[in-house]
Design a protein around this motif. Sequence first.
Motif, PDB file in Angstrom:
ATOM      1  N   LYS A  82      99.493  39.868 -40.038  1.00  0.00           N
ATOM      2  CA  LYS A  82     100.115  38.828 -40.861  1.00  0.00           C
ATOM      3  C   LYS A  82     101.078  39.434 -41.870  1.00  0.00           C
ATOM      4  CE  LYS A  82      96.446  35.383 -40.520  1.00  0.00           C
ATOM      5  NZ  LYS A  82      95.357  34.684 -41.232  1.00  0.00           N
ATOM      6  N   THR A 137     104.186  40.846 -40.148  1.00  0.00           N
ATOM      7  CA  THR A 137     105.054  39.755 -39.682  1.00  0.00           C
ATOM      8  C   THR A 137     105.807  39.128 -40.853  1.00  0.00           C
ATOM      9  OG1 THR A 137     103.471  39.325 -37.901  1.00  0.00           O
ATOM     10  CG2 THR A 137     105.100  37.609 -38.328  1.00  0.00           C
ATOM     11  N   SER A 182     108.523  41.389 -41.890  1.00  0.00           N
ATOM     12  CA  SER A 182     109.619  41.366 -40.928  1.00  0.00           C
ATOM     13  C   SER A 182     110.546  40.180 -41.191  1.00  0.00           C
ATOM     14  CB  SER A 182     109.040  41.285 -39.507  1.00  0.00           C
ATOM     15  OG  SER A 182     110.062  41.356 -38.548  1.00  0.00           O
ATOM     16  N   GLU A 183     109.942  39.016 -41.461  1.00  0.00           N
ATOM     17  CA  GLU A 183     110.746  37.823 -41.779  1.00  0.00           C
ATOM     18  C   GLU A 183     111.595  38.064 -43.027  1.00  0.00           C
ATOM     19  OE1 GLU A 183     110.861  34.977 -39.994  1.00  0.00           O
ATOM     20  OE2 GLU A 183     109.405  35.715 -38.548  1.00  0.00           O
ATOM     21  N   ARG A 236     114.443  40.579 -42.692  1.00  0.00           N
ATOM     22  CA  ARG A 236     115.594  39.998 -41.996  1.00  0.00           C
ATOM     23  C   ARG A 236     116.380  39.081 -42.933  1.00  0.00           C
ATOM     24  NH1 ARG A 236     113.161  38.123 -38.158  1.00  0.00           N
ATOM     25  NH2 ARG A 236     113.345  39.804 -36.666  1.00  0.00           N
ATOM     26  N   GLY A 295     120.718  28.732 -38.306  1.00  0.00           N
ATOM     27  CA  GLY A 295     120.534  29.986 -37.586  1.00  0.00           C
ATOM     28  C   GLY A 295     119.076  30.358 -37.386  1.00  0.00           C
ATOM     29  N   GLY A 296     118.223  30.000 -38.329  1.00  0.00           N
ATOM     30  CA  GLY A 296     116.817  30.361 -38.200  1.00  0.00           C
ATOM     31  C   GLY A 296     116.045  29.278 -37.482  1.00  0.00           C
ATOM     32  N   LEU A 297     114.737  29.422 -37.511  1.00  0.00           N
ATOM     33  CA  LEU A 297     113.890  28.424 -36.874  1.00  0.00           C
ATOM     34  C   LEU A 297     113.361  27.432 -37.901  1.00  0.00           C
ATOM     35  CD1 LEU A 297     111.766  30.321 -34.237  1.00  0.00           C
ATOM     36  CD2 LEU A 297     113.328  28.441 -33.854  1.00  0.00           C
ATOM     37  N   LEU A 318     111.366  28.072 -40.392  1.00  0.00           N
ATOM     38  CA  LEU A 318     110.021  28.319 -40.888  1.00  0.00           C
ATOM     39  C   LEU A 318     109.969  29.646 -41.613  1.00  0.00           C
ATOM     40  CD1 LEU A 318     109.263  30.379 -38.496  1.00  0.00           C
ATOM     41  CD2 LEU A 318     108.469  28.331 -37.344  1.00  0.00           C
ATOM     42  N   GLY A 373     106.660  29.452 -43.780  1.00  0.00           N
ATOM     43  CA  GLY A 373     105.764  30.094 -42.819  1.00  0.00           C
ATOM     44  C   GLY A 373     105.301  31.444 -43.334  1.00  0.00           C
ATOM     45  N   ARG A 412     102.576  31.356 -45.972  1.00  0.00           N
ATOM     46  CA  ARG A 412     101.224  31.098 -45.458  1.00  0.00           C
ATOM     47  C   ARG A 412     100.526  32.365 -44.972  1.00  0.00           C
ATOM     48  NH1 ARG A 412     103.436  26.276 -43.308  1.00  0.00           N
ATOM     49  NH2 ARG A 412     103.948  27.293 -41.343  1.00  0.00           N
ATOM     50  N   LEU A 413     101.300  33.403 -44.643  1.00  0.00           N
ATOM     51  CA  LEU A 413     100.713  34.610 -44.052  1.00  0.00           C
ATOM     52  C   LEU A 413     100.162  35.574 -45.095  1.00  0.00           C
ATOM     53  CD1 LEU A 413     103.344  35.465 -41.262  1.00  0.00           C
ATOM     54  CD2 LEU A 413     101.167  34.279 -41.016  1.00  0.00           C
TER      55      LEU A 413
END
Lengths: 138, 134
Positions: free
Chosen positions: A43, A46, A49-50, A53, A103-105, A107, A111, A114-115
Amino acid sequence: MTTSPSEASTVIEVRADSDVVRVRQSVRDFAMAAKLSLVDQTKLVTAASELARNTLVYGGGGEARVRILERTGVAGVEVVFADEGPGIPDVDLALTDGWTSGGGLGLGLSGTRRLVDDFELDTAAGEGTRISIVKWRR
Amino acid sequence: MERIPILRIGNMLLVSIQVDLQDHTALMLQDDLSNRIVETGAKGVLIDISALEIVDSFIGRMISTTAAVSRVLDAETVVVGMQPAVAITLVELGLTLSGVRTALDVDRGIRLLSRGIDDRARGGDVIRDDYLAE
Protein backbone atom coordinates in the motif's frame (compact mmCIF):
# COMPACT_ATOMS: atom_id res chain seq x y z
CA MET A 1 23.41 6.83 -4.88
CA THR A 2 22.41 3.98 -2.60
CA THR A 3 19.20 4.08 -0.63
CA SER A 4 20.15 2.03 2.38
CA PRO A 5 17.38 2.04 5.01
CA SER A 6 20.02 2.37 7.71
CA GLU A 7 20.53 5.97 6.64
CA ALA A 8 18.46 8.45 8.61
CA SER A 9 16.72 9.59 5.46
CA THR A 10 17.08 9.46 1.72
CA VAL A 11 16.25 12.15 -0.80
CA ILE A 12 15.40 11.15 -4.34
CA GLU A 13 15.13 13.66 -7.14
CA VAL A 14 11.97 13.16 -9.18
CA ARG A 15 12.75 14.41 -12.68
CA ALA A 16 12.01 11.45 -14.96
CA ASP A 17 10.04 8.22 -15.34
CA SER A 18 12.93 6.19 -14.00
CA ASP A 19 12.92 8.26 -10.80
CA VAL A 20 9.37 7.08 -10.05
CA VAL A 21 10.73 3.51 -10.06
CA ARG A 22 13.63 4.59 -7.81
CA VAL A 23 11.17 6.14 -5.33
CA ARG A 24 9.21 2.87 -5.28
CA GLN A 25 12.35 0.83 -4.64
CA SER A 26 13.60 3.13 -1.89
CA VAL A 27 10.21 3.23 -0.13
CA ARG A 28 10.09 -0.58 -0.33
CA ASP A 29 13.54 -0.79 1.33
CA PHE A 30 12.47 1.52 4.17
CA ALA A 31 9.14 -0.28 4.61
CA MET A 32 10.94 -3.59 4.94
CA ALA A 33 13.43 -2.09 7.39
CA ALA A 34 10.50 -0.77 9.46
CA LYS A 35 9.04 -4.30 9.32
CA LEU A 36 5.71 -3.28 7.83
CA SER A 37 3.54 -6.22 6.77
CA LEU A 38 3.65 -7.18 3.09
CA VAL A 39 0.20 -5.67 2.47
CA ASP A 40 1.18 -2.42 4.21
CA GLN A 41 4.45 -2.29 2.27
CA THR A 42 2.50 -2.72 -0.94
CA LYS A 43 0.00 0.00 0.00
CA LEU A 44 2.75 2.45 0.93
CA VAL A 45 4.81 1.75 -2.19
CA THR A 46 1.71 2.12 -4.38
CA ALA A 47 0.78 5.41 -2.70
CA ALA A 48 4.35 6.65 -3.18
CA SER A 49 4.25 5.67 -6.83
CA GLU A 50 1.06 7.70 -7.38
CA LEU A 51 2.46 10.76 -5.63
CA ALA A 52 5.87 10.54 -7.31
CA ARG A 53 4.10 10.56 -10.67
CA ASN A 54 2.02 13.57 -9.61
CA THR A 55 5.21 15.37 -8.57
CA LEU A 56 6.65 14.65 -12.00
CA VAL A 57 3.60 15.27 -14.18
CA TYR A 58 1.70 18.04 -12.36
CA GLY A 59 4.47 19.53 -10.22
CA GLY A 60 7.01 19.66 -13.03
CA GLY A 61 9.44 17.59 -10.98
CA GLY A 62 10.64 17.81 -7.40
CA GLU A 63 11.91 15.48 -4.73
CA ALA A 64 10.87 12.66 -2.43
CA ARG A 65 12.28 12.31 1.07
CA VAL A 66 11.95 8.93 2.77
CA ARG A 67 12.64 8.19 6.42
CA ILE A 68 11.76 5.94 9.31
CA LEU A 69 9.78 7.51 12.16
CA GLU A 70 9.42 6.34 15.73
CA ARG A 71 6.32 7.24 17.76
CA THR A 72 5.87 5.82 21.26
CA GLY A 73 7.84 2.76 20.34
CA VAL A 74 6.04 2.18 17.04
CA ALA A 75 7.96 2.45 13.79
CA GLY A 76 6.57 3.98 10.63
CA VAL A 77 7.78 5.16 7.26
CA GLU A 78 7.26 8.73 6.11
CA VAL A 79 7.55 9.90 2.53
CA VAL A 80 7.41 13.62 1.75
CA PHE A 81 6.95 14.82 -1.82
CA ALA A 82 7.75 18.43 -2.63
CA ASP A 83 7.59 20.35 -5.87
CA GLU A 84 7.61 23.97 -6.91
CA GLY A 85 4.92 23.60 -9.53
CA PRO A 86 1.64 25.45 -9.99
CA GLY A 87 0.06 24.07 -6.80
CA ILE A 88 -3.43 22.64 -6.43
CA PRO A 89 -6.08 25.37 -6.81
CA ASP A 90 -8.93 23.57 -5.02
CA VAL A 91 -7.71 21.03 -2.47
CA ASP A 92 -11.17 19.83 -1.40
CA LEU A 93 -12.05 19.15 -5.00
CA ALA A 94 -8.73 17.41 -5.66
CA LEU A 95 -9.38 15.08 -2.72
CA THR A 96 -12.85 14.15 -3.98
CA ASP A 97 -13.24 10.59 -5.23
CA GLY A 98 -13.43 10.52 -8.98
CA TRP A 99 -11.96 13.95 -9.55
CA THR A 100 -9.18 14.35 -12.08
CA SER A 101 -7.56 17.28 -13.78
CA GLY A 102 -7.37 15.16 -16.89
CA GLY A 103 -5.18 12.34 -18.07
CA GLY A 104 -5.44 10.34 -14.87
CA LEU A 105 -8.00 7.85 -13.73
CA GLY A 106 -9.54 10.26 -11.26
CA LEU A 107 -8.45 8.36 -8.19
CA GLY A 108 -5.02 9.84 -7.63
CA LEU A 109 -5.23 11.74 -4.37
CA SER A 110 -8.36 10.31 -2.79
CA GLY A 111 -7.33 6.73 -3.60
CA THR A 112 -3.80 7.38 -2.41
CA ARG A 113 -5.05 8.81 0.89
CA ARG A 114 -6.95 5.59 1.61
CA LEU A 115 -3.73 3.55 1.33
CA VAL A 116 -1.86 5.34 4.14
CA ASP A 117 -2.39 6.17 7.83
CA ASP A 118 -1.40 9.85 7.78
CA PHE A 119 -1.82 12.20 4.84
CA GLU A 120 -0.95 15.90 4.93
CA LEU A 121 -1.18 18.27 2.01
CA ASP A 122 0.20 21.83 1.82
CA THR A 123 -0.23 23.70 -1.39
CA ALA A 124 -0.46 27.26 -2.62
CA ALA A 125 -1.20 28.53 -6.09
CA GLY A 126 2.06 29.23 -7.88
CA GLU A 127 4.19 28.07 -4.96
CA GLY A 128 4.14 24.34 -5.25
CA THR A 129 2.83 21.35 -3.35
CA ARG A 130 4.08 19.35 -0.41
CA ILE A 131 2.44 16.05 0.49
CA SER A 132 3.49 13.93 3.42
CA ILE A 133 2.33 10.34 3.94
CA VAL A 134 3.03 7.90 6.78
CA LYS A 135 2.34 4.20 7.22
CA TRP A 136 2.76 2.87 10.78
CA ARG A 137 3.65 -0.66 11.77
CA ARG A 138 0.65 -2.50 13.17
CA MET B 1 15.57 1.06 -23.62
CA GLU B 2 13.76 -1.69 -21.78
CA ARG B 3 11.28 -3.76 -23.77
CA ILE B 4 9.03 -6.55 -22.55
CA PRO B 5 9.27 -9.67 -24.73
CA ILE B 6 6.07 -11.04 -26.28
CA LEU B 7 5.99 -14.78 -26.97
CA ARG B 8 3.63 -16.39 -29.44
CA ILE B 9 2.22 -19.81 -28.57
CA GLY B 10 -0.28 -21.09 -31.13
CA ASN B 11 -3.01 -18.46 -31.42
CA MET B 12 -2.06 -16.79 -28.13
CA LEU B 13 0.44 -14.14 -27.12
CA LEU B 14 2.19 -14.52 -23.75
CA VAL B 15 3.74 -11.67 -21.81
CA SER B 16 5.47 -12.08 -18.48
CA ILE B 17 6.39 -8.79 -16.83
CA GLN B 18 9.54 -9.38 -14.83
CA VAL B 19 10.75 -5.83 -14.27
CA ASP B 20 9.62 -2.87 -12.20
CA LEU B 21 7.63 -1.13 -14.96
CA GLN B 22 8.52 2.40 -15.93
CA ASP B 23 5.61 4.32 -17.41
CA HIS B 24 7.09 4.48 -20.91
CA THR B 25 7.89 0.75 -20.82
CA ALA B 26 4.24 0.08 -19.99
CA LEU B 27 3.08 2.29 -22.87
CA MET B 28 5.50 0.59 -25.25
CA LEU B 29 4.19 -2.83 -24.21
CA GLN B 30 0.66 -1.65 -24.91
CA ASP B 31 1.66 -0.58 -28.45
CA ASP B 32 3.75 -3.68 -29.10
CA LEU B 33 0.92 -5.97 -28.04
CA SER B 34 -1.61 -4.25 -30.30
CA ASN B 35 0.79 -4.56 -33.25
CA ARG B 36 1.56 -8.21 -32.55
CA ILE B 37 -2.17 -9.06 -32.33
CA VAL B 38 -2.68 -7.64 -35.80
CA GLU B 39 0.49 -9.23 -37.23
CA THR B 40 -0.20 -12.69 -35.85
CA GLY B 41 -3.99 -12.75 -35.79
CA ALA B 42 -3.74 -13.95 -32.18
CA LYS B 43 -7.07 -14.62 -30.47
CA GLY B 44 -5.82 -14.52 -26.91
CA VAL B 45 -3.39 -12.44 -24.84
CA LEU B 46 -2.07 -13.70 -21.53
CA ILE B 47 -0.33 -11.19 -19.26
CA ASP B 48 1.53 -12.67 -16.30
CA ILE B 49 2.01 -10.10 -13.53
CA SER B 50 3.10 -12.50 -10.79
CA ALA B 51 6.45 -10.70 -10.53
CA LEU B 52 4.86 -7.25 -10.17
CA GLU B 53 5.14 -5.98 -6.60
CA ILE B 54 2.68 -3.16 -7.20
CA VAL B 55 0.04 -2.15 -9.71
CA ASP B 56 -0.66 1.56 -9.48
CA SER B 57 -3.21 3.58 -11.46
CA PHE B 58 -0.88 3.96 -14.44
CA ILE B 59 -0.11 0.26 -14.78
CA GLY B 60 -3.76 -0.53 -14.07
CA ARG B 61 -4.83 1.78 -16.86
CA MET B 62 -2.31 0.15 -19.22
CA ILE B 63 -3.82 -3.25 -18.41
CA SER B 64 -7.41 -2.02 -18.90
CA THR B 65 -6.57 -0.27 -22.16
CA THR B 66 -4.70 -3.30 -23.49
CA ALA B 67 -7.71 -5.50 -22.74
CA ALA B 68 -10.07 -3.06 -24.45
CA VAL B 69 -7.86 -2.62 -27.52
CA SER B 70 -7.31 -6.36 -27.91
CA ARG B 71 -11.08 -6.92 -27.74
CA VAL B 72 -11.57 -4.47 -30.59
CA LEU B 73 -8.89 -6.43 -32.48
CA ASP B 74 -10.79 -9.70 -31.88
CA ALA B 75 -8.54 -11.03 -29.12
CA GLU B 76 -9.36 -11.73 -25.47
CA THR B 77 -6.98 -10.70 -22.65
CA VAL B 78 -6.48 -12.54 -19.38
CA VAL B 79 -4.29 -11.19 -16.58
CA VAL B 80 -2.80 -13.90 -14.37
CA GLY B 81 -0.78 -14.23 -11.19
CA MET B 82 -1.70 -11.08 -9.31
CA GLN B 83 -0.21 -11.19 -5.82
CA PRO B 84 -2.79 -11.00 -2.98
CA ALA B 85 -1.23 -7.85 -1.50
CA VAL B 86 -1.44 -6.21 -4.92
CA ALA B 87 -5.11 -7.17 -5.27
CA ILE B 88 -5.98 -5.74 -1.83
CA THR B 89 -4.14 -2.50 -2.61
CA LEU B 90 -5.75 -2.15 -6.05
CA VAL B 91 -9.24 -2.41 -4.64
CA GLU B 92 -8.53 0.01 -1.80
CA LEU B 93 -7.00 2.46 -4.27
CA GLY B 94 -10.28 2.30 -6.20
CA LEU B 95 -9.11 0.46 -9.31
CA THR B 96 -11.36 -2.40 -10.32
CA LEU B 97 -9.82 -3.31 -13.70
CA SER B 98 -13.34 -3.52 -15.08
CA GLY B 99 -13.57 -5.46 -18.31
CA VAL B 100 -10.34 -7.33 -17.60
CA ARG B 101 -10.55 -11.10 -17.15
CA THR B 102 -8.24 -12.59 -14.55
CA ALA B 103 -7.04 -16.06 -13.57
CA LEU B 104 -4.89 -17.23 -10.67
CA ASP B 105 -2.04 -18.66 -12.74
CA VAL B 106 -0.81 -19.20 -16.30
CA ASP B 107 -2.37 -22.70 -16.54
CA ARG B 108 -5.84 -21.48 -15.63
CA GLY B 109 -5.40 -18.42 -17.83
CA ILE B 110 -4.59 -20.57 -20.87
CA ARG B 111 -7.63 -22.79 -20.19
CA LEU B 112 -9.86 -19.73 -19.85
CA LEU B 113 -8.54 -18.27 -23.11
CA SER B 114 -8.83 -21.57 -25.00
CA ARG B 115 -12.44 -21.98 -23.91
CA GLY B 116 -13.23 -18.41 -24.91
CA ILE B 117 -11.61 -18.84 -28.33
CA ASP B 118 -13.58 -22.06 -28.97
CA ASP B 119 -16.85 -20.45 -27.86
CA ARG B 120 -16.30 -17.41 -30.03
CA ALA B 121 -15.41 -19.59 -33.01
CA ARG B 122 -18.74 -21.43 -32.58
CA GLY B 123 -20.62 -18.20 -31.93
CA GLY B 124 -19.16 -16.76 -35.13
CA ASP B 125 -20.45 -19.73 -37.13
CA VAL B 126 -23.95 -19.34 -35.70
CA ILE B 127 -24.08 -15.69 -36.67
CA ARG B 128 -22.87 -16.48 -40.16
CA ASP B 129 -25.46 -19.28 -40.54
CA ASP B 130 -28.26 -16.96 -39.44
CA TYR B 131 -27.08 -14.32 -41.85
CA LEU B 132 -26.96 -16.76 -44.75
CA ALA B 133 -30.45 -18.10 -43.92
CA GLU B 134 -32.06 -14.72 -44.37
